[in-house]
Each structure stands twice: as structure tokens, then as C-alpha cells.
Design a protein around this motif. Sequence first.
Motif, PDB file in Angstrom:
ATOM      1  N   SER A   1       0.822   4.214  -2.791  1.00  0.00           N
ATOM      2  CA  SER A   1       0.680   5.632  -2.449  1.00  0.00           C
ATOM      3  C   SER A   1       1.770   6.434  -3.141  1.00  0.00           C
TER       4      SER A   1
ATOM      5  N   PHE B   1      -0.739  10.725   1.076  1.00  0.00           N
ATOM      6  CA  PHE B   1       0.568  10.189   0.705  1.00  0.00           C
ATOM      7  C   PHE B   1       1.389   9.831   1.950  1.00  0.00           C
ATOM      8  N   PHE B   2       1.497  10.792   2.884  1.00  0.00           N
ATOM      9  CA  PHE B   2       2.345  10.525   4.049  1.00  0.00           C
ATOM     10  C   PHE B   2       1.726   9.459   4.944  1.00  0.00           C
TER      11      PHE B   2
ATOM     12  N   LYS C   1       0.833  -1.196   0.000  1.00  0.00           N
ATOM     13  CA  LYS C   1       0.000   0.000   0.000  1.00  0.00           C
ATOM     14  C   LYS C   1       0.877   1.259   0.000  1.00  0.00           C
ATOM     15  N   GLN C   2       1.980   1.147   0.770  1.00  0.00           N
ATOM     16  CA  GLN C   2       2.934   2.255   0.809  1.00  0.00           C
ATOM     17  C   GLN C   2       3.412   2.566  -0.593  1.00  0.00           C
TER      18      GLN C   2
ATOM     19  N   GLY D   1      -0.025   7.089   3.794  1.00  0.00           N
ATOM     20  CA  GLY D   1       0.221   5.876   3.008  1.00  0.00           C
ATOM     21  C   GLY D   1       1.611   5.307   3.208  1.00  0.00           C
ATOM     22  N   ILE D   2       2.632   6.174   3.192  1.00  0.00           N
ATOM     23  CA  ILE D   2       3.976   5.600   3.315  1.00  0.00           C
ATOM     24  C   ILE D   2       4.278   5.171   4.754  1.00  0.00           C
ATOM     25  N   TYR D   3       3.447   5.634   5.712  1.00  0.00           N
ATOM     26  CA  TYR D   3       3.607   5.112   7.075  1.00  0.00           C
ATOM     27  C   TYR D   3       2.719   3.894   7.288  1.00  0.00           C
ATOM     28  N   GLY D   4       2.096   3.446   6.208  1.00  0.00           N
ATOM     29  CA  GLY D   4       1.354   2.186   6.254  1.00  0.00           C
ATOM     30  C   GLY D   4       0.024   2.242   6.988  1.00  0.00           C
TER      31      GLY D   4
ATOM     32  N   PRO E   1       9.575   5.068   7.345  1.00  0.00           N
ATOM     33  CA  PRO E   1       9.969   3.658   7.220  1.00  0.00           C
ATOM     34  C   PRO E   1       9.962   3.159   5.774  1.00  0.00           C
TER      35      PRO E   1
END
Lengths: 367, 248
Positions: free
Chosen positions: A6, B102-103, A2-3, B105-108, A211
Motif C-alpha cells: 500500500s 492507503f490508510f 500488504k501494508q 492498508g497500513i493498518y493491515g 503500526p
Amino acid sequence: MKQFLSFVRKEFYHVFRDSKTLLMLFGLPIVQIVLFGFALTNEIKNSKIVICDYAKDEATQQIISKIEASRSFEIQKTLISHKQIEEAFKEGDIKLAIIFPANFNNDLLHLHKAQVQIIADASDPNTANTLTNYATNIIMDYQQELMKNNAMSFHIVPELRMLYNPELKGATNFVPGVMALVLMLVCVMMTAVSVVKEKESGTMEVLLVSPFNPFLVIISKAIPYLFLSLINLTVILVLSVTLLDMPVNGSVLLLFGESALLIITALSLGLLISNVTQSQQSAMFISMMGILPTMLFTGFMFPLENMPYPLQIIANAVPSKWYYIIVKSIMIKGLGFSAIWKETLILFGMTCFLLIVSIRKFKTRLV
Amino acid sequence: MTNEVVIKTDKLTKRFGDFIATNEVTFEVYKGEIFGFLGANGAGKTTAMKMLCGLSKPSSGNANIAGFDIYKQTESLKKNIGYMSQKFSLYEDLTVIENIQFFGGIYGLSNKKLKGKSNELIETLGLQSEAKKLVASLPLGWKQKLAFSVAVIHEPKIVFLDEPTGGVDPVTRRQFWDLIYQAAARGITIFVTTHYMDEAEYCNRISMMVDGVIKALDTPAMLKQQYSANSMDEVFYELARGAKRKSD
């Protein structure tokens, strides 16, 4: 995952909101194709010539009508005297003059030997050469017809066949070149600029603190450009097939596969550039500097065989050179993978090398 | 504020050739604390902070952040911290909502959680009518508040703020600190560097860095008492006067 999605989505937003990027991405190939297709061609068409015919007999009439029929020549005027020839050249646009002496047909039939003078404007030697060849061919052609009728003994008639490109179209040469050039240029520059942009704006720091795997940053940056470049390639192909009658004799799938490989090579090169530069300007500048060797050493503008040996060796390091060979083999010769595996392997090796170097250089820690 | 230690450094040092940017820095920060990390330009604050965030590798010394070792457990560490850099670090060509997504999202963050979070965040910041506008069109103050909210979107244990209020007007700065207090109340530890001495007063404890070492570390009240000063400004001058490094 998912990351990752995004991130890829974010990259697409960047591309689609930047009108300059889009313009370059899709404007460049169209301009190139049109430019090379219609403006810059090394075929010679409709050269203006003058004819000075002192004989005015059956033979000269037939030759002149053959010349008239040819696409290469356009008879500007028929002159009456030798003196006018020089004036015609001086006036400018005349490239060639053909002079038939008096009694041309007579000499030909009775002496089996007649002379014709061809005068070319050699200030452009290449054009002069090509035009005199065209003209000689037409005259030879007539001569052969005569010979057939007269059934003369012993003559060798060379039969020419222009393989893969019977009409000697320039497009077959430059379309693969433009493909290589556009893909290299666009992909290298776009990736380089997009990574450096993140460095400049400070968002790269934030990404590195997150991360999110730095390796995935690279991959997600590459995906939108890979995708857009394939669309770009489709545009180039459709344009060149419809506008320039470019043949696609081989497998389209193979062509796209090989193109994807070149795109990945270019993307890795772009990443490498982005790793060694800190500002968008310098990234752009370095990518631009890459155009020159790509143009020179791909082989579509200047034949590599004519270059000095050291330059030929340098050309081997230019990825687009190999891609150019591959594309020509697929599109024009209609060959399959077995004929181009060597070039593919070289390109693949280059990609691996560039990718490894740029990933190792990509600083996961900023300091 | 509890006595649970969330940041613990032990002789943390960073050398660049002969230059020692951060020299054997040792301190502890407690959970839910607002810890001010002060010092003149070039004192080594940013270097120290970068080491704590995993952006820069220490030359020697140890540190434990949110229970994770900065050498061995960087992955887990990164999940548990937030970071807001000196430069404005959102994407200007993305809308407010796209930045948040977005942010997140990248932190899951899961879709459901992200949706709830972004609604909540937009409401708290009063950005309802701006949610679909590009971040570039927002005034700087709002951008900074948004950047902070995005930095804590994943509810980290600690958030590192590197001069977050540079160039922002006093009213917005006050609002920004309201956000910081709210986050601290939720148990997020705040580690903040600043040049504004009035902001130093807002911190629970502050450390003063001079020439790469921590010269003083206490509550603002105790520091003022210790240096018999009326304001933090005076404390800062008193300590920074001895600096040998030129500020840049």
C-alpha cells in the motif's frame, strides 16, 4: 507485506502526479546528455585557420591538402603576405596561422631541413596547445612519409595508440560523469524532498502513530526512486549509445548492478538530509549544494590528478568519484567485476555508513 | 458508556530541559466516553496527547492505553488507537478512495474488509461523486470529516483528535460532532482537544489543563455548578485566569 505494498503504491502516486518531479527525473538526463554531447565538448573541431604559402611547391601543397582533410581544421583563406596574418587574428575567429617560407621543398630535399612557422591565438591556452599539436602531427606525418621514400638511416618513429578511445571522443569521458551526476542529484533530492514533505504536511505524525514500521517507511520511500532511477539510467544509456556512439564494452548487468549501488548510496544520503531538515526548501537547497562537489570531484570535468593533494583526499569522500571509475572500467575498458571490486567495496561501505546514520537519526518518536 | 477504563495515566510527566510541559498528570477515561481535553495554548495538551499516542516518550510516570503499556507495548498500542493531528493529515495529491485505501492498508485491513469499509465510509459522508477526485479539491469541512473517518477506519479502541475542528464553520462542526457521536456509539473512546467551548459541552467529561497540570475534571454540568458559571466559557476563564505561562 500488504501494508508495505500500500505504501509503495502511494509513493508511486506521489511521483506520477507531480509533473515537476517527473520533469526533473527525465528532463534532466536528456538535457545533460544533449548539452554535454553537442554543446560542451573539449574536442576541437573545424577550427578556422589561415595559411600563408610563399613556396607553393609540391611539399607545401601536399601538407595543405592533409590539413584540409583533417576534421580539426577548416582553412579560412590562403594569404599572400605576412602582414595580413595579424589582421586575420584581429578580425576574430582565426585560431591558427601556418606559414611556409619560400623554397620550402628545396630546403627540405637538399638541406634536409626546412622550417615552417605556426602561430596560434593563445588567448585560450588550452585550445592553442591542442591546435599546435594537431598541426605539428600533420606535418610530422608528412615528414615520415618522405623518410620512408628516402630510406634515411636511423630514425625513431613513435607509434601512438589511443587505447579504449582511439578516436579521442569526449563522450567516453563525460557520459559516465553525467550518469554519476544525474543519479546523485536526482536521487538525493527526490528522497530528501519526499520525506520532508510528509513532515511538513503532518502526515509523518500520522504514519508514526500507525503500526507501520518506521524502518519500512524509509524502505518504501526508497523503492519507487530506485525503480525510476534505473529507468532513468536506461534512458541515459540508450541516448548516449545511439546519439553519441558511446561504447558499452562490458557487462550491462554489472553496470546496472553498480548503478543500483550508487542509487542506494544517494537515497541514503537523501534520507540523511531529510532527517536534519524541516522544510522542502532547505532539503532542496542542501541537495543542490551537493552538486558542486559532485561536479568538481567526480573527475569528469577536471582531472583529479591535477588537483592539490588535500582536494584529492576530499574527492575520495565523494561517492560519484568511485562510481565514475567503475562505469568507465565497465563501459569503455570492458572490464569485469574483478577489476572494480575495490571501488565497489568503497561505495558499499559508504552506503552502509549513510544508511546506518540516517536510520539511527530517523526519529521514531517525534519528540 | 461503561466503567471499563481504557486510558489510565499515573503521574505522567514530560520535561524539556527545565521546562515541565506536562506535570504529573493523572486521570482515567472510560470506554465509549467522549473525553474533552481542554486548556489554553501552551498548557501542555498536545504534549500529553503525544505521549499517549506513543509519539513522545514520557520523562516519568506511567500510562496504560487500551490495556497496553506505553513504554513496553507500543506496537500493540498503535494497532488499537487512531489519531488525527492538528494539521490536515491526508494526502492532498491522492484521491479520496486512494487515501482510504492507503490508510486502511497500513493498518493491515484485508482487501475485502477495506472495500466494504471504503464504500460504507463514502456513503456515510455523501462523497460518492467525489470519490475519485483529489483530496486537494475538497472543501476544508469535508476534508476534516474524511480525515476523522480515516482515523477510525480500523475500528480502534480509542481515537485521539487534536483540535480537529480548527477553522471549520459551525454547521460543518456540528456534522463533525455527529460523526464523533456515531463512533462513540460503536464503542470507540474519543479523546479530543478543542478550543471551542460549545464543543466542550458535547463531551461526556472534560478535563481542564492549566500550566501543565489538570486543574479540574468532571462533567460539563458539574463543572458549571462547581464554579457557579452559566457556560463553559466562564468555567474556562475562571480556571485559565490563574495561568502563569504565556499562551503562544
